[in-house]
Design a protein around this motif. Sequence first.
Motif, PDB file in Angstrom:
ATOM      1  N   ILE A 214       0.837  -1.197   0.000  1.00 24.68           N
ATOM      2  CA  ILE A 214       0.000   0.000   0.000  1.00 24.68           C
ATOM      3  C   ILE A 214       0.873   1.248   0.000  1.00 24.68           C
ATOM      4  CG2 ILE A 214      -1.838  -1.188   1.262  1.00 24.68           C
ATOM      5  CD1 ILE A 214      -1.099   0.503   3.719  1.00 24.68           C
ATOM      6  N   THR A 215       0.307   2.326  -0.524  1.00 26.01           N
ATOM      7  CA  THR A 215       0.945   3.639  -0.508  1.00 26.01           C
ATOM      8  C   THR A 215       0.001   4.609   0.180  1.00 26.01           C
ATOM      9  OG1 THR A 215       2.080   3.165  -2.598  1.00 26.01           O
ATOM     10  CG2 THR A 215       1.962   5.468  -1.915  1.00 26.01           C
ATOM     11  N   PHE A 216       0.467   5.193   1.279  1.00 27.81           N
ATOM     12  CA  PHE A 216      -0.335   6.122   2.068  1.00 27.81           C
ATOM     13  C   PHE A 216       0.501   7.386   2.258  1.00 27.81           C
ATOM     14  CE2 PHE A 216      -4.023   5.500   5.233  1.00 27.81           C
ATOM     15  CZ  PHE A 216      -4.414   6.824   5.079  1.00 27.81           C
ATOM     16  N   GLU A 217       0.316   8.333   1.339  1.00 24.23           N
ATOM     17  CA  GLU A 217       1.169   9.518   1.325  1.00 24.23           C
ATOM     18  C   GLU A 217       1.037  10.346   2.601  1.00 24.23           C
ATOM     19  OE1 GLU A 217       0.417  11.718  -2.196  1.00 24.23           O
ATOM     20  OE2 GLU A 217       1.126  10.139  -3.556  1.00 24.23           O
ATOM     21  N   LYS A 218      -0.148  10.394   3.177  1.00 17.21           N
ATOM     22  CA  LYS A 218      -0.365  11.214   4.366  1.00 17.21           C
ATOM     23  C   LYS A 218       0.531  10.781   5.515  1.00 17.21           C
ATOM     24  CE  LYS A 218      -3.959  12.665   7.634  1.00 17.21           C
ATOM     25  NZ  LYS A 218      -5.399  12.596   7.987  1.00 17.21           N
ATOM     26  N   TYR A 219       0.778   9.497   5.629  1.00 14.39           N
ATOM     27  CA  TYR A 219       1.600   8.969   6.710  1.00 14.39           C
ATOM     28  C   TYR A 219       2.991   8.554   6.232  1.00 14.39           C
ATOM     29  CZ  TYR A 219      -2.671   8.904   9.468  1.00 14.39           C
ATOM     30  OH  TYR A 219      -3.825   9.279  10.137  1.00 14.39           O
ATOM     31  N   GLY A 220       3.306   8.829   4.973  1.00 12.92           N
ATOM     32  CA  GLY A 220       4.632   8.494   4.452  1.00 12.92           C
ATOM     33  C   GLY A 220       4.871   7.005   4.346  1.00 12.92           C
ATOM     34  N   ALA A 221       3.816   6.230   4.137  1.00 13.29           N
ATOM     35  CA  ALA A 221       3.935   4.772   4.052  1.00 13.29           C
ATOM     36  C   ALA A 221       3.964   4.328   2.600  1.00 13.29           C
ATOM     37  CB  ALA A 221       2.773   4.097   4.774  1.00 13.29           C
ATOM     38  N   ASP A 222       4.917   3.469   2.279  1.00 11.50           N
ATOM     39  CA  ASP A 222       5.015   2.891   0.937  1.00 11.50           C
ATOM     40  C   ASP A 222       5.732   1.550   1.075  1.00 11.50           C
ATOM     41  OD1 ASP A 222       4.990   2.416  -1.757  1.00 11.50           O
ATOM     42  OD2 ASP A 222       6.614   3.803  -2.243  1.00 11.50           O
ATOM     43  N   ALA A 231      -5.742  -1.153  16.904  1.00  9.69           N
ATOM     44  CA  ALA A 231      -5.546   0.296  16.844  1.00  9.69           C
ATOM     45  C   ALA A 231      -4.651   0.747  15.709  1.00  9.69           C
ATOM     46  CB  ALA A 231      -4.965   0.803  18.165  1.00  9.69           C
ATOM     47  N   THR A 232      -3.738  -0.109  15.240  1.00  8.89           N
ATOM     48  CA  THR A 232      -2.758   0.325  14.249  1.00  8.89           C
ATOM     49  C   THR A 232      -2.564  -0.702  13.144  1.00  8.89           C
ATOM     50  OG1 THR A 232      -0.929  -0.625  15.535  1.00  8.89           O
ATOM     51  CG2 THR A 232      -1.478   1.686  15.951  1.00  8.89           C
ATOM     52  N   VAL A 233      -2.042  -0.199  12.037  1.00 11.58           N
ATOM     53  CA  VAL A 233      -1.605  -1.040  10.921  1.00 11.58           C
ATOM     54  C   VAL A 233      -0.120  -0.744  10.705  1.00 11.58           C
ATOM     55  CG1 VAL A 233      -1.819  -1.517   8.459  1.00 11.58           C
ATOM     56  CG2 VAL A 233      -3.860  -1.069   9.811  1.00 11.58           C
ATOM     57  N   LYS A 234       0.704  -1.793  10.718  1.00  8.57           N
ATOM     58  CA  LYS A 234       2.139  -1.612  10.532  1.00  8.57           C
ATOM     59  C   LYS A 234       2.508  -1.895   9.077  1.00  8.57           C
ATOM     60  CE  LYS A 234       3.757  -2.579  15.219  1.00  8.57           C
ATOM     61  NZ  LYS A 234       4.617  -3.445  16.060  1.00  8.57           N
ATOM     62  N   VAL A 235       3.247  -0.947   8.492  1.00 12.59           N
ATOM     63  CA  VAL A 235       3.693  -1.069   7.104  1.00 12.59           C
ATOM     64  C   VAL A 235       5.213  -1.042   7.094  1.00 12.59           C
ATOM     65  CG1 VAL A 235       3.657  -0.042   4.805  1.00 12.59           C
ATOM     66  CG2 VAL A 235       1.621   0.073   6.251  1.00 12.59           C
ATOM     67  N   GLN A 236       5.815  -2.075   6.508  1.00 15.63           N
ATOM     68  CA  GLN A 236       7.278  -2.079   6.351  1.00 15.63           C
ATOM     69  C   GLN A 236       7.604  -1.466   5.001  1.00 15.63           C
ATOM     70  OE1 GLN A 236       9.384  -5.905   6.163  1.00 15.63           O
ATOM     71  NE2 GLN A 236      10.938  -5.010   7.494  1.00 15.63           N
ATOM     72  N   ASN A 237       8.180  -0.268   5.044  1.00 10.58           N
ATOM     73  CA  ASN A 237       8.509   0.445   3.819  1.00 10.58           C
ATOM     74  C   ASN A 237       9.662  -0.244   3.100  1.00 10.58           C
ATOM     75  OD1 ASN A 237       6.593   2.581   4.380  1.00 10.58           O
ATOM     76  ND2 ASN A 237       8.017   3.261   5.952  1.00 10.58           N
ATOM     77  N   PHE A 238       9.870   0.150   1.838  1.00 10.37           N
ATOM     78  CA  PHE A 238      10.899  -0.495   1.040  1.00 10.37           C
ATOM     79  C   PHE A 238      12.307  -0.120   1.492  1.00 10.37           C
ATOM     80  CE2 PHE A 238       7.279  -0.456  -2.045  1.00 10.37           C
ATOM     81  CZ  PHE A 238       7.058  -1.817  -1.988  1.00 10.37           C
ATOM     82  N   ASP A 239      12.432   0.946   2.315  1.00  5.18           N
ATOM     83  CA  ASP A 239      13.736   1.257   2.899  1.00  5.18           C
ATOM     84  C   ASP A 239      13.908   0.584   4.252  1.00  5.18           C
ATOM     85  OD1 ASP A 239      11.948   2.661   4.389  1.00  5.18           O
ATOM     86  OD2 ASP A 239      12.874   4.626   4.105  1.00  5.18           O
ATOM     87  N   MET A 240      13.022  -0.412   4.538  1.00  6.20           N
ATOM     88  CA  MET A 240      13.047  -1.254   5.731  1.00  6.20           C
ATOM     89  C   MET A 240      12.640  -0.519   7.010  1.00  6.20           C
ATOM     90  SD  MET A 240      13.690  -3.887   4.124  1.00  6.20           S
ATOM     91  CE  MET A 240      13.578  -5.020   5.491  1.00  6.20           C
ATOM     92  N   THR A 241      12.150   0.711   6.890  1.00  7.86           N
ATOM     93  CA  THR A 241      11.589   1.398   8.055  1.00  7.86           C
ATOM     94  C   THR A 241      10.151   0.930   8.266  1.00  7.86           C
ATOM     95  OG1 THR A 241      10.885   3.271   6.696  1.00  7.86           O
ATOM     96  CG2 THR A 241      13.057   3.422   7.736  1.00  7.86           C
ATOM     97  N   ILE A 242       9.623   1.170   9.469  1.00  9.15           N
ATOM     98  CA  ILE A 242       8.267   0.763   9.820  1.00  9.15           C
ATOM     99  C   ILE A 242       7.414   2.012  10.025  1.00  9.15           C
ATOM    100  CG2 ILE A 242       6.800  -0.504  11.431  1.00  9.15           C
ATOM    101  CD1 ILE A 242       8.667  -2.324   9.934  1.00  9.15           C
ATOM    102  N   THR A 243       6.286   2.067   9.327  1.00  5.57           N
ATOM    103  CA  THR A 243       5.331   3.159   9.505  1.00  5.57           C
ATOM    104  C   THR A 243       4.075   2.615  10.182  1.00  5.57           C
ATOM    105  OG1 THR A 243       6.130   4.343   7.549  1.00  5.57           O
ATOM    106  CG2 THR A 243       3.937   4.910   8.349  1.00  5.57           C
TER     107      THR A 243
END
Length: 423
Positions: A214-222, A231-243
């Motif tokens: 998913i891509t969520f620009e408002k939260y900087g998630a990709d 309460a939350t959804v965890k997204v592991q970005n392609f730079d290996m950070t967690i949003t």
Amino acid sequence: MDKEYGRLLYNYLLKTGMAEGLATYLNLFILLIGVLVIVFILDLFIWKVLRALSVRLARKSKNNFDNFLVANQVPRYVAHVVPLTILLEFVPVVFADFDYAESIAIKIIKILFVLLILMIFRKFFRSVNGYLKTRSNFKDKPIDSYIQVFMIFAWTVGLLTIFAVITDTTVWAFFTALGAASAVILLIFKDSILGFVASIQVTINDMVRIGDWITFEKYGADGDVIEISLATVKVQNFDMTITTIPTYALISDSFKNWRGMQVSGGRRIKRSLLIRQKSIRFLTPAEIESLKKIHLVEAYITSRNDQINSYNEANQINKDLLVNGRNMTNFGLFRKYVSNYLENHSAINKKMTLMVRQLQPTPQGIPLEIYAFSSDKRWENYEYVLADIFDHLLAALPYFSLELFEYPVSKNVVDFSDDTLNA
């Protein structure tokens, strides 16, 4: 249980001539130690039996749910129920002469009983969670959200029950009195309630699954969804950070889910070449003959040129000026070349939309858009295919006497050569 049983030893000690006070405390001590030893032995025995049965059943069963129950020690906690119940029954006997201590002991055991039930629920739901995640049809479902909701409800009921036990009120009376504070409770658990409602809507509408990109620009998630909780959804970005994204944001804000692309037959290519308008012109007969050497458009040029010449001759068109009658342009021929090139490209999915179109002119030139789908959806390979296609098209432009639009660059550039620096 009759309290008289608790005074048998006390009466015996009095008969031996022991003082009344000493006999009372010695009676309490001996009974307490005896009951605790019996309860401990019983607890250990029940645990051994349950463990042997559960292990045997887990080995024989084809369903691995019981394996999770054993791994999460559910039988171990269930084994405590009977001893704790027996201990509660023996309290009036042990504290026969200590009414205040008896009430405190009963409250403590009831509180332990409530905590034990909560731990059994917790271990059981953890087993359910682990089991469902091994099932292919539940791997992408937000099971954690529902488990958290059940546990929040269980802990709420449990804590209220403990409070009712301490204050000597009934649970139902306590719940009734709690209705007046419902607004405060809703405020405290606002995020949990919103998250629960959002989790249900996300699941029912199949908006997000674990593993979706998913891509969520408002939260900087990709990146990929790795966890969906209450309460939350965890997204592991392609730079290996967690949003971390609030679950209710998935239904209140707009985001992009790439699952449709991942399950389809290809990944979309949608990019334009900006052609300078001044480089677009009619082709002369000599240029047409020269362009026949290009293999991908040779047959098209021959067929199209014959049709144009037949039309012009039939209508007696004066071709002293190229603008008269029907003609071929370098831009139109290049568009056909791009279309044929894509149709012959091994990395393009021919079963999906394939189109080369001319868009509305802009101040930067005329966009020639390539709209197609790469057969390989993997990001690295997709970028390679994309670059390979446009490398070729950019290099092919001069053969059709076409130019790309570029902003003018100043020619007054300082030359920092060695001679300049040594001057």
